[in-house]
Design a protein around this motif. Structure first.
Motif, mmCIF file in Angstrom:
data_model
loop_
_atom_site.group_PDB
_atom_site.id
_atom_site.type_symbol
_atom_site.label_atom_id
_atom_site.label_comp_id
_atom_site.label_asym_id
_atom_site.label_seq_id
_atom_site.Cartn_x
_atom_site.Cartn_y
_atom_site.Cartn_z
ATOM 1 N N GLY A 112 1.086 -1.428 -0.071
ATOM 2 C CA GLY A 112 0.085 -0.022 0.114
ATOM 3 C C GLY A 112 0.731 1.332 0.084
ATOM 4 N N ALA A 113 0.326 2.398 -0.379
ATOM 5 C CA ALA A 113 1.162 4.082 0.020
ATOM 6 C C ALA A 113 0.069 4.577 1.100
ATOM 7 N N VAL A 114 0.399 5.275 1.352
ATOM 8 C CA VAL A 114 -0.484 6.642 2.037
ATOM 9 C C VAL A 114 0.199 7.815 1.930
ATOM 10 N N ALA A 115 -0.322 8.881 1.789
ATOM 11 C CA ALA A 115 0.154 10.092 1.735
ATOM 12 C C ALA A 115 -0.728 11.034 2.792
ATOM 13 N N ARG A 116 -0.022 12.149 2.949
ATOM 14 C CA ARG A 116 -0.222 12.857 4.187
ATOM 15 C C ARG A 116 -0.033 14.523 4.272
ATOM 16 N N ALA A 117 -0.701 15.555 4.003
ATOM 17 C CA ALA A 117 -0.205 16.947 3.745
ATOM 18 C C ALA A 117 -1.447 17.725 5.450
ATOM 19 N N SER A 118 -0.366 18.395 5.865
ATOM 20 C CA SER A 118 -0.666 19.299 7.107
ATOM 21 C C SER A 118 -0.790 20.670 7.061
ATOM 22 N N TYR A 119 -0.713 21.357 7.225
ATOM 23 C CA TYR A 119 -0.431 22.817 7.184
ATOM 24 C C TYR A 119 -0.690 23.534 8.875
ATOM 25 N N ASP A 120 1.113 24.330 8.843
ATOM 26 C CA ASP A 120 0.859 25.093 10.332
ATOM 27 C C ASP A 120 0.176 26.265 10.299
ATOM 28 N N LEU A 121 -0.923 26.012 10.761
ATOM 29 C CA LEU A 121 -1.993 27.237 10.990
ATOM 30 C C LEU A 121 -2.039 27.766 11.391
ATOM 31 N N LEU A 122 -1.648 27.734 12.847
ATOM 32 C CA LEU A 122 -1.066 28.577 14.075
ATOM 33 C C LEU A 122 -0.088 28.037 15.217
ATOM 34 N N PRO A 123 0.001 28.718 15.805
ATOM 35 C CA PRO A 123 1.264 27.735 16.546
ATOM 36 C C PRO A 123 0.313 27.492 17.614
ATOM 37 N N GLY A 124 0.697 25.480 17.945
ATOM 38 C CA GLY A 124 0.266 24.249 18.456
ATOM 39 C C GLY A 124 -1.538 24.044 17.981
ATOM 40 N N LEU A 125 -1.911 24.370 16.380
ATOM 41 C CA LEU A 125 -2.630 23.674 15.653
ATOM 42 C C LEU A 125 -2.152 23.215 14.518
ATOM 43 N N LYS A 126 -2.411 22.574 13.991
ATOM 44 C CA LYS A 126 -1.486 21.879 12.649
ATOM 45 C C LYS A 126 -2.816 20.600 12.141
ATOM 46 N N PRO A 127 -3.674 21.487 11.152
ATOM 47 C CA PRO A 127 -4.926 19.687 10.490
ATOM 48 C C PRO A 127 -4.036 19.457 9.022
ATOM 49 N N GLY A 139 -4.714 16.072 6.371
ATOM 50 C CA GLY A 139 -5.556 15.546 5.918
ATOM 51 C C GLY A 139 -4.775 13.533 5.346
ATOM 52 N N GLU A 140 -5.579 12.907 5.168
ATOM 53 C CA GLU A 140 -4.310 11.875 5.514
ATOM 54 C C GLU A 140 -5.595 10.211 4.035
ATOM 55 N N VAL A 141 -4.548 9.891 3.615
ATOM 56 C CA VAL A 141 -5.292 8.735 2.517
ATOM 57 C C VAL A 141 -4.649 8.224 2.541
ATOM 58 N N GLU A 142 -4.758 6.687 2.234
ATOM 59 C CA GLU A 142 -4.277 5.450 2.039
ATOM 60 C C GLU A 142 -5.153 4.043 1.464
ATOM 61 N N ALA A 143 -4.506 3.175 0.505
ATOM 62 C CA ALA A 143 -4.652 2.948 -0.404
ATOM 63 C C ALA A 143 -3.619 1.404 -0.106
ATOM 64 N N ASP A 144 -4.575 0.174 -0.499
ATOM 65 C CA ASP A 144 -3.979 -1.059 0.337
ATOM 66 C C ASP A 144 -4.174 -2.112 -0.792
ATOM 67 N N THR A 145 -3.348 -3.101 -0.870
ATOM 68 C CA THR A 145 -3.945 -4.723 -1.704
ATOM 69 C C THR A 145 -3.429 -5.790 -0.469
ATOM 70 N N ARG A 146 -4.189 -6.551 0.125
ATOM 71 C CA ARG A 146 -3.942 -8.098 0.453
ATOM 72 C C ARG A 146 -3.963 -9.102 -0.537
ATOM 73 N N ILE A 147 -3.308 -9.853 -1.005
ATOM 74 C CA ILE A 147 -2.980 -10.819 -1.891
ATOM 75 C C ILE A 147 -3.123 -12.321 -0.824
ATOM 76 N N ARG A 148 -3.949 -13.192 -0.922
ATOM 77 C CA ARG A 148 -3.438 -14.514 0.234
ATOM 78 C C ARG A 148 -2.003 -15.432 -0.769
ATOM 79 N N ILE A 181 -9.626 13.403 8.129
ATOM 80 C CA ILE A 181 -8.926 14.526 8.105
ATOM 81 C C ILE A 181 -8.918 14.764 9.795
ATOM 82 N N GLY A 182 -7.774 15.348 9.883
ATOM 83 C CA GLY A 182 -7.457 16.294 11.632
ATOM 84 C C GLY A 182 -6.635 16.921 11.992
ATOM 85 N N SER A 183 -6.470 17.240 12.971
ATOM 86 C CA SER A 183 -6.080 18.058 13.661
ATOM 87 C C SER A 183 -4.601 17.673 14.497
#
Length: 562
Positions: free
Chosen positions: A360-375, A377-386, A406-408
């Motif tokens: 799988g792969a994970v992409a994440r982006a965050s922005y330092d909006l204010l001191p002590g506050l950093k919202p 967003g994260e997206v993940e996609a994967d595959t499982r093979i038996r 999404i979070g902060s």
């Protein structure tokens, strides 16, 4: 007869003659005494005088009507009607603020700042409290009875560079660790003993004594650039008895091995390579060794012991800062393998249908909006093979899925710090008879420093587990944990913990709720030794008859750390 009286008189005549002679001798002497005059020289207190100067008690002195025989220059002054003096003035022994018998005005008592004023004014019979000394700028305990240091250690040698002030130790009973090269290494081991009323999670509890060994190892680099962290910790729980093959309750559908000993180990190595000041390459290598949880429907019937599974994997990616915007992209790969199941009849079965690879792969982006506050967003996609196309029940369990959330991360006045997010997950299986697994994701970790002695933590995690139950796509598990730590003393800590969890079996009507409440007391003897005691109550409430269970665990152990 007439001669009698005459004779008596004649006999008393010599006596009267003697009396008359004595009077004759005394009268001239008295006349001589009356004729003498007492002069002042006879009582003058001068060398050669008759006796020492003293004041007659019955004679008036200093009066014109007194005895003229005394010379005025030699008479003592009269003390009648005069205040006697003793060469010491009144109130000569009192301070400026003391009592004065002459009722003279005295100075007011000066008090130090902050000293309470006396309720009664200073005076006779009133107690005046002694004002305390002014506070010292340095507490005497910090300098009193201290061992003298050599000038080189105290930094008083002329030309010697200033010694760097040591940082405050926030954890005085924490492990110090050892430096091995440029790595700070900390290790610990915990030895536990106790009793579990239901280790197999039977519907009707059957208890057993147990022991647990839990080692830990942490090593962190101390480099100016780049970083490397090694964290290994695990446990092994062994019980003092085995359960016969027929120990399962007829009303219970839970399968329990005869030997319920189980290991649990988690290890990871995190590395960071600082390519530039705003570009980093992150990597992680992880290892997990464990078994199915007691009471899980994935446990086969007729087992000697739980089959152990091993999950190995790694993550690698790049992270870059665009001013306040931080973007990262990571790729991951994991491998899960189960050992063969040993059965009570002496045979073994393969678990190849439970082995799978995940990419799988994970992409994440965050922005330092204010001191002590950093919202973020994260997206993940994967595959499982038996390893096998069909499992033991004839289902194709290869799948594709992912999540978005999404979070902060935040820090509010150093009292509330952590990270919280909400999202959605979905997973589709290759077998059309298996329904899509979907659900709401909640994850977060909050720390609230209520007081300097009390800390509250809240943690929530959501993850998707594989299942071997026929017709079940997977298990969506959510856990919510609230923990409260309080320090009665720096060496005595109490921990209370409550956990609530839900397990949703997608494609089945089964739904489980998990409750766990525990209390732990830690007595810290020193930095190296600790004594711990714990009581825990676990409850599994299932809507399937015979699948519920209750267990109480009592543990006492010691922790050795370095």
């Amino acid at each position: 007869m007439s001669t009698g009286p005459a004779t008596g008189f004649c006999q008393r005549a010599p006596t009267w003659r003697a009396v008359l002679v004595c009077l004759a001798l005394i009268v001239p002497g008295c006349a001589t005494v009356e004729a003498q005059t007492l002069t002042g020289d006879a009582v003058t207190p001068l060398r050669g005088g008759l006796f020492q100067a003293q004041e007659p008690s019955l004679r008036r002195t200093g009066d014109a009507g007194g005895d003229v025989a005394l010379a005025p220059s030699t008479m003592a002054p009269s003390r009648i009607g005069r205040i006697p003096t003793y060469d010491i003035p009144a109130a000569a022994g009192a301070d400026d603020t003391g009592y004065d018998s002459l009722n003279r005005r005295r100075k007011k008592l000066k008090l130090y700042p902050g000293t309470p004023k006396p309720k009664q004014p200073p005076g006779p019979g009133n107690f005046v409290p002694v004002p305390p000394p002014p506070p010292l700028s340095i507490p005497p305990s910090s300098t009193a009875n201290t061992t003298p240091l050599a000038p080189a250690m105290a930094g008083k040698v002329e030309g010697q560079p200033t010694r760097r002030r040591l940082k405050r130790d926030d954890d005085p009973f924490g492990p110090v660790g050892n430096y091995v090269g440029s790595f700070l290494v900390k290790s610990a081991v915990e030895l536990w003993g106790g009793y579990n009323t239901n280790p197999g999670r039977f519907n009707r509890p059957e208890g057993s004594a147990f022991y647990m060994l839990s080692p830990e190892f942490v090593a962190a680099s101390n480099w100016s650039r780049h970083s490397l962290l090694v964290d290994f910790r695990g446990s092994f729980t062994g019980f003092g008895r085995t359960f016969p093959p027929g120990a399962d309750n007829p009303q219970s559908i839970v399968s329990v091995p005869t030997n319920v000993d189980r290991p649990d180990f988690i290890g990871r190595v995190d590395g960071r390579l600082d390519v530039r000041y705003d570009t980093r390459i992150n990597s992680e290598v992880r290892l997990r060794v464990s078994t199915d949880n007691p009471g899980s429907p994935n446990v086969q019937a007729g087992l000697i012991r739980y089959p152990i599974f091993v999950t190995t994997g790694g993550t690698a990616g790049i992270e870059h800062d665009f001013n306040r915007l931080q973007v990262s992209l990571n790729g991951m790969a994991d491998r899960t393998m189960y050992q063969y199941s040993q059965l009570t009849d002496g045979t073994s079965t393969s678990n190849d249908d439970r082995n799978f690879n995940q990419y799988g792969a994970v992409a994440r982006a965050s922005y330092d909006l204010l001191p002590g506050l950093k919202p973020f967003g994260e997206v993940e996609a994967d595959t499982r093979i038996r390893d096998t196309q069909f499992d033991r029940n004839g289902f194709q369990r290869d799948s594709r899925g992912g999540y978005a959330k999404i979070g902060s991360s935040f820090e509010l006045t150093r009292l509330l710090i952590g990270e919280a997010s909400i999202g959605y997950t979905a997973r589709n299986y290759a077998d059309p008879s298996l329904s899509q697994l979907t659900g709401l994701l909640t994850s977060g970790s909050l720390v609230w420093f209520a007081t300097p002695l009390t800390t509250a933590r809240f943690t929530t995690v959501t993850f998707v587990d594989e299942s071997m139950v026929a017709g079940v796509s997977g298990v969506l598990t959510r856990t919510y944990t609230f923990e409260l730590n309080h320090d009665f003393r720096r060496w005595l800590t109490a921990i209370g913990r409550f956990t609530y969890g839900t397990q949703e079996y997608q494609g089945s009507t089964r739904s489980d709720q998990v409750y766990s409440i525990s209390g732990e007391l830690i007595y810290k003897l020193s930095r190296e030794y600790q004594i711990r005691a714990q009581v825990r109550r676990d409850l599994l409430d299932s809507n399937i008859v015979g699948a519920s269970s209750v267990a109480t665990v009592v543990m006492l152990g010691v922790r050795l750390q370095r």
